[in-house]
Design a protein around this motif. Structure first.
Motif, short mmCIF file in Angstrom:
data_model
loop_
_atom_site.label_atom_id
_atom_site.label_comp_id
_atom_site.label_asym_id
_atom_site.label_seq_id
_atom_site.Cartn_x
_atom_site.Cartn_y
_atom_site.Cartn_z
N LEU A 1 18.75 -15.25 -6.44
CA LEU A 1 18.10 -14.94 -5.16
C LEU A 1 18.91 -13.92 -4.38
O LEU A 1 18.38 -13.14 -3.61
N VAL A 2 20.23 -13.94 -4.57
CA VAL A 2 21.11 -13.00 -3.88
C VAL A 2 21.82 -12.17 -4.95
O VAL A 2 22.56 -12.72 -5.77
N PRO A 3 21.60 -10.86 -4.99
CA PRO A 3 22.21 -10.05 -6.05
C PRO A 3 23.64 -9.66 -5.71
O PRO A 3 23.88 -9.01 -4.70
N LYS A 4 24.60 -10.07 -6.51
CA LYS A 4 25.98 -9.65 -6.31
C LYS A 4 26.70 -9.63 -7.65
O LYS A 4 26.31 -10.33 -8.58
N PHE A 5 27.76 -8.82 -7.72
CA PHE A 5 28.65 -8.82 -8.88
C PHE A 5 30.03 -9.27 -8.43
O PHE A 5 30.30 -9.36 -7.23
N LEU A 6 30.91 -9.55 -9.38
CA LEU A 6 32.29 -9.91 -9.04
C LEU A 6 33.19 -8.72 -9.33
O LEU A 6 33.09 -8.12 -10.40
N MET A 7 34.07 -8.39 -8.39
CA MET A 7 35.08 -7.34 -8.66
C MET A 7 36.08 -7.95 -9.64
O MET A 7 36.63 -9.03 -9.37
N ALA A 8 36.34 -7.25 -10.75
CA ALA A 8 37.19 -7.83 -11.80
C ALA A 8 38.57 -8.24 -11.28
O ALA A 8 39.16 -9.19 -11.76
N ASN A 9 39.08 -7.51 -10.28
CA ASN A 9 40.41 -7.82 -9.76
C ASN A 9 40.31 -8.40 -8.35
O ASN A 9 41.29 -8.40 -7.62
N GLY A 10 39.13 -8.88 -7.98
CA GLY A 10 38.90 -9.32 -6.61
C GLY A 10 39.30 -10.77 -6.38
O GLY A 10 39.78 -11.47 -7.27
N GLN A 11 39.04 -11.21 -5.14
CA GLN A 11 39.51 -12.53 -4.73
C GLN A 11 38.76 -13.67 -5.42
O GLN A 11 39.33 -14.71 -5.70
N LEU A 12 37.46 -13.47 -5.69
CA LEU A 12 36.70 -14.57 -6.30
C LEU A 12 37.18 -14.82 -7.73
O LEU A 12 37.35 -15.98 -8.14
N VAL A 13 37.46 -13.75 -8.47
CA VAL A 13 37.96 -13.93 -9.84
C VAL A 13 39.31 -14.64 -9.79
O VAL A 13 39.59 -15.53 -10.60
N ARG A 14 40.11 -14.30 -8.78
CA ARG A 14 41.41 -14.96 -8.64
C ARG A 14 41.21 -16.46 -8.36
O ARG A 14 41.90 -17.31 -8.94
N MET A 15 40.25 -16.79 -7.49
CA MET A 15 39.96 -18.21 -7.21
C MET A 15 39.47 -18.92 -8.47
O MET A 15 39.83 -20.07 -8.73
N LEU A 16 38.64 -18.23 -9.25
CA LEU A 16 38.12 -18.82 -10.49
C LEU A 16 39.25 -19.10 -11.48
O LEU A 16 39.27 -20.14 -12.13
N LEU A 17 40.19 -18.15 -11.58
CA LEU A 17 41.30 -18.32 -12.53
C LEU A 17 42.24 -19.43 -12.08
O LEU A 17 42.64 -20.28 -12.88
#
Length: 449
Positions: free
Chosen positions: A76-92
């Motif tokens: 419903l909301v289109p977004k991508f993740l920045m490979a070096n961004g904060q969300l990927v860091r939270m996921l890791l």
């Protein structure tokens, strides 16, 4: 349900699920409820396709040419993740990556004079790009080297620039960059949606360009990642994390009342029972009297049977239409993914165009994006109000997330998560502390494959 919790969370949007995961990891007793029967709230992925037709009140059922309804997971909301961004860091750090698989988005494009051009992703591509003339390329390269080396703690790298005072406009002048390159840098690399940044101190822009470059350097094709089966997998991943640490989840729970005593939240009433809490996290839809409307976003989900023209037939991409190319104040974005990401039936593509609404004819505003996508098999138009809290939670201990904005990635969502965390706990969100906690529990972390 008649129990005492440290934190109750209402709504299973991404912001709420990440906070619920973090609070559970921190040892808080969490109860997480949603009035819907599915995870994700505003940031859900809808499946089967029949549900999307119903949600947008389209008559009838999807035609047979759309394949099996269950093959679709439509964001419903289109977004991508920045490979070096904060969300990927939270996921890791939280190891939610163990529940998800990601693919790199195949390319990023920018709109100029009615055509789309690939955003150069390597120096070789930059030199070959028809976006700039030869001398402009040399100046641009000097600028990129300056940005890459810039360190606010090392005056030698600053070349006389004051990161807190010098405006970005002054930096562009310093490197004699022309208007088109400025547009490209501000909107395709720093990913600003308007031009307000030009007269603000340059540090934020420099950091944004660094984030783009570092994200790009990780996988090479573009700086963006996207999870297989859609963005709805993200909130579910964090919900699992919360559950591992003892969090309780309840879907399909109508919320009858947020119970207050002396101006402070003490619990939530659902189906006649009251669960008590010390703090409450929720999305705006649960507390409309504590939020204000700050704008609108139009999003148009388009089902296509072809890749987007002039992209070299790739199965995923992003297109940025800078605002002054189409006489607007805000950029228009297109995110495209496809059957390759397990979100559509074989041979089908989903392109989602979005922008901040500026007039009372939003569908006209988004037309430049729609023209790039023709022919469109089916479209689903939504116009969403954007809310932000008027109550910051200091007294009430109610912490309200902001609506998902028109940006193309999750950096603003992460900023909101960190802001809520700080207001709830009184301390900054510390990635390092989370990593230590995780080490205690999981041992050594697995990397993203």
């Amino acid at each position: 349900m008649n129990e005492e919790y440290d934190v109750i969370v209402l709504g299973t949007g991404l912001t709420e699920c990440i906070l619920s995961g973090i609070m559970s990891v921190k040892g808080k007793k969490v109860l997480h409820m949603d009035r819907n029967s599915y995870y994700g709230a505003e940031s859900a992925s809808i499946t089967p396709l029949e549900d999307l037709y119903q949600r947008f009140h389209l008559p009838g059922t999807p035609p047979e040419s759309m394949g099996k309804g269950r093959d679709w997971n439509v964001d419903l909301v289109p977004k991508f993740l920045m490979a070096n961004g904060q969300l990927v860091r939270m996921l890791l750090i939280t190891q939610v990556t163990r529940y998800l698989d990601f693919k790199v988005i195949e390319g990023s494009y920018v709109y100029k004079g009615g055509k789309i051009y690939k955003v150069p992703s390597t120096e070789t591509e930059a030199l070959a790009s028809s976006l700039m003339g030869l001398f402009e390329k040399r100046r641009f390269r000097k600028f990129l080297v300056f940005v890459a080396n810039f360190d606010e703690n090392d005056p030698k790298t600053m070349e006389g620039v004051d990161p807190k005072k010098t405006t970005m406009r002054a930096i562009f002048q310093k490197f004699s960059l022309g208007q088109e390159v400025i547009d490209f840098t501000g909107h395709s690399l720093a990913l600003y949606r308007t031009d307000e940044y030009l007269d603000q101190p340059c540090m934020d822009t420099i950091n944004r360009i660094k984030l783009y470059s570092e994200s790009l350097a990780r996988y090479g094709k573009s700086p963006y990642l996207y999870p297989l089966y859609g963005l709805g997998e993200l909130p579910q991943g964090f919900a699992r994390l919360s559950a591992i640490f003892g969090g309780t989840y309840m879907l399909n729970k109508p919320i009858e009342e947020i119970v207050m005593e002396n101006g402070k939240v003490v619990g939530v009433k659902s189906e006649g029972e009251i669960a008590r809490c010390k703090q409450l996290i929720c999305d705006p839809s649960y507390v409309m009297d504590r939020v204000k409307k700050v704008g609108q976003v139009i999003r148009v989900i388009c089902i296509l049977s072809h890749p987007i023209a002039n992209t070299g037939d790739i199965n995923s991409c992003q297109i940025i239409i800078p605002q002054n190319q189409v006489n607007r104040k805000h950029d228009i974005y297109v995110c495209m993914i496809s059957f390759a990401h397990n979100v559509a039936a074989a041979g089908k593509y989903i392109a989602i165009a979005s922008t901040t609404v500026e007039t009372n004819e939003p569908e006209k505003e988004i037309k430049p994006a729609m023209d790039l996508l023709e022919p469109i098999e089916q479209k689903f138009v939504s116009i969403s109000d954007l809310y932000e809290p008027t109550d910051m939670g200091t007294e009430s201990q109610i912490f309200i997330s902001r609506s998902y904005d028109a940006t193309t990635h999750f950096e603003t969502t992460c900023a909101d998560i960190k802001d809520i965390y700080k207001r709830m706990t009184g301390s900054d969100f510390d990635f390092a502390e989370m990593e230590r906690k995780k080490q205690d529990i999981f041992g050594d972390a697995a990397e993203v494959s």
